[in-house]
Design a protein around this motif. Structure first.
Motif, mmCIF file in Angstrom:
data_model
loop_
_atom_site.group_PDB
_atom_site.id
_atom_site.type_symbol
_atom_site.label_atom_id
_atom_site.label_comp_id
_atom_site.label_asym_id
_atom_site.label_seq_id
_atom_site.Cartn_x
_atom_site.Cartn_y
_atom_site.Cartn_z
ATOM 1 N N SER A 11 0.253 -12.904 25.776
ATOM 2 C CA SER A 11 0.151 -13.031 27.234
ATOM 3 C C SER A 11 -0.647 -11.874 27.834
ATOM 4 O O SER A 11 -1.469 -12.073 28.728
ATOM 5 N N LYS A 12 -0.390 -10.684 27.316
ATOM 6 C CA LYS A 12 -1.105 -9.513 27.841
ATOM 7 C C LYS A 12 -2.587 -9.579 27.510
ATOM 8 O O LYS A 12 -3.438 -9.150 28.284
ATOM 9 N N PRO A 15 -6.189 -12.603 29.345
ATOM 10 C CA PRO A 15 -7.377 -12.477 30.210
ATOM 11 C C PRO A 15 -8.596 -11.959 29.443
ATOM 12 O O PRO A 15 -9.714 -12.438 29.650
ATOM 13 N N ARG A 16 -8.377 -10.993 28.560
ATOM 14 C CA ARG A 16 -9.498 -10.451 27.778
ATOM 15 C C ARG A 16 -10.047 -11.500 26.829
ATOM 16 O O ARG A 16 -11.257 -11.613 26.631
ATOM 17 N N ASN A 19 -12.051 -14.070 28.748
ATOM 18 C CA ASN A 19 -13.320 -13.484 29.175
ATOM 19 C C ASN A 19 -14.291 -13.381 28.008
ATOM 20 O O ASN A 19 -15.473 -13.689 28.134
ATOM 21 N N ILE A 126 -17.772 -3.900 28.851
ATOM 22 C CA ILE A 126 -16.939 -4.706 29.752
ATOM 23 C C ILE A 126 -15.459 -4.472 29.472
ATOM 24 O O ILE A 126 -14.673 -4.244 30.375
ATOM 25 N N MET A 127 -15.093 -4.504 28.180
ATOM 26 C CA MET A 127 -13.666 -4.407 27.872
ATOM 27 C C MET A 127 -13.199 -2.980 27.589
ATOM 28 O O MET A 127 -12.002 -2.729 27.504
ATOM 29 N N GLU B 53 -17.429 -7.647 35.821
ATOM 30 C CA GLU B 53 -16.706 -8.344 34.742
ATOM 31 C C GLU B 53 -15.424 -7.592 34.380
ATOM 32 O O GLU B 53 -14.370 -8.200 34.161
ATOM 33 N N ALA B 54 -15.521 -6.269 34.297
ATOM 34 C CA ALA B 54 -14.343 -5.462 33.965
ATOM 35 C C ALA B 54 -13.265 -5.614 35.047
ATOM 36 O O ALA B 54 -12.072 -5.722 34.738
ATOM 37 N N ILE B 57 -11.327 -8.894 34.711
ATOM 38 C CA ILE B 57 -10.305 -8.863 33.667
ATOM 39 C C ILE B 57 -9.076 -8.103 34.162
ATOM 40 O O ILE B 57 -7.928 -8.549 33.979
ATOM 41 N N LEU B 60 -7.019 -10.208 36.507
ATOM 42 C CA LEU B 60 -6.248 -11.243 35.814
ATOM 43 C C LEU B 60 -5.073 -10.631 35.062
ATOM 44 O O LEU B 60 -3.978 -11.196 35.027
ATOM 45 N N GLU B 61 -5.289 -9.466 34.460
ATOM 46 C CA GLU B 61 -4.199 -8.802 33.747
ATOM 47 C C GLU B 61 -3.097 -8.413 34.718
ATOM 48 O O GLU B 61 -1.911 -8.538 34.412
ATOM 49 N N ASP B 64 -1.142 -11.524 35.680
ATOM 50 C CA ASP B 64 -0.244 -11.924 34.594
ATOM 51 C C ASP B 64 0.980 -11.029 34.549
ATOM 52 O O ASP B 64 2.098 -11.493 34.365
#
Lengths: 169, 168
Positions: A11-12, A15-16, A19, A126-127, B53-54, B57, B60-61, B64
């Motif tokens: 769940s955590k 989103p990643r 994406n 991005i991440m 984009e970051a 995310i 959304l996190e 959640d």
């Protein structure tokens, strides 16, 4: 890892994961969702899950492989695809022209890159993953990750400067 | 000018993949501002795309996480509400019962007795009857015991057993 713990981890990450998968498809939501689901199922079935210390890296690794398999499959079956369906590849120069409204979209930049470079840029820029995490996800060394990132970013710089010259002329 | 020089130096390291995550964040923050330098302006769309984009995310996190904590709070409240409801139901059931308090309920000779003192006196009367019956029973059992001893005396096996145990 219990099913409850697994659900919390997934769940955590969701989103990643969505994406990340969205970067591989044009029509986004449902296909990316399918790919994420497939990766989650593979993760659950993985024998490594009980011993893994970093489930996030493993999940991204599995998802990366699912996405790349998906691209290979679609590339091999291009003729049977819906003509409105597009996938971003580095051999599709018409993407930026056909989708002018998406020129500011991240995918319009990343579409010029080979898959492994595109993935490295997504994971880092991005991440926000560290080099060692990206190395685990890609199944390679940190040195190779730096090389991928460096090449990807320099290609992006060339495109940006070329766009800048086009606007001025 | 110092800031611009710092950014240009960071950019060179960025394109060589030598920057840390913190330094890359400095670059993204800088390009969110009103950039005037022409050379740097070319890179603004790229860094802004990365930031957008970051942010998507993170949003959304956050959503959640909020849903999860709300769900946990709801299940916690629901549990206590159900406990409270069960307790209220039990109390309600107790309160609507017609017979309660310290009134004695007794049935004597097929008749319900509701008067407390009458019930006690009736109960006392019954107990004394039982006691007298028990007294007679004791007398009867005493006689039976006597008969038992006679029986022992007459039984050869029993007398041998007794003799053996007496000599121990």
């Amino acid at each position: 890892m219990t099913p409850q713990e697994f659900n919390i981890v997934v769940s955590k990450l969701r989103p990643r994961l969505i994406n990340f998968a969205s970067g591989f498809v044009k029509d986004g939501a449902s296909t990316a969702d399918d790919m994420v689901q497939e990766a989650i199922i593979k993760l659950w079935k993985s024998n490594e899950l009980q011993e893994i210390r970093n489930p996030e890296a493993l999940t991204m690794h599995i998802l990366k492989n699912v996405c790349l398999d998906y691209l290979k499959l679609k590339k091999n079956n291009m003729d049977s695809l819906n003509p409105n369906f597009h996938i971003y590849t580095d051999s599709d120069p018409l993407v930026a022209v056909e989708h002018k409204d998406e020129l500011c979209s991240i995918n319009s930049y990343l579409s010029i890159l080979p898959h492994d470079q595109m993935i490295a840029v997504r994971l880092r820029d991005i991440m926000g993953y560290e080099m060692d995490e990206i190395a685990k996800i890609l199944g390679t060394s940190e040195g190779n990750v730096r090389t991928l990132l460096s090449r990807a970013r320099q290609r992006l710089r060339e495109k940006l400067l070329a766009n800048g010259k086009d606007r001025r002329s | 000018m110092e800031k611009i020089d710092e950014v240009k130096a960071l950019l060179e390291r960025y394109f060589n993949a030598e920057t840390t995550l913190k330094e890359e964040q400095i670059l993204r923050d800088y390009f969110r501002t009103d950039v005037k330098d022409e050379e740097l302006l070319a890179y603004k769309p790229l860094f802004n795309c990365f930031s957008d984009e970051a942010d998507k995310i993170k949003e959304l996190e956050h959503i959640d996480t909020s849903i999860q904590s709300t769900t946990l709070k709801r299940s916690f409240h629901f549990r206590w509400i159900s406990v409270a409801a069960a307790a209220a139901l039990a109390l309600f059931t107790y309160l609507i019962m017609p017979e309660r308090g310290d009134s004695l309920k007794m049935m004597i000779d097929g008749v319900n007795v509701y008067n407390k003192e009458l019930a006690i006196s009736k109960a006392d009367g019954q107990m004394s009857n039982i006691n007298s019956m028990m007294g007679k029973f004791k007398n009867s059992t005493a006689q039976l015991e006597g008969m038992g001893k006679v029986g022992d005396a007459l039984s050869p096996l029993r007398s041998m057993g007794k003799a053996m145990t007496q000599n121990d």
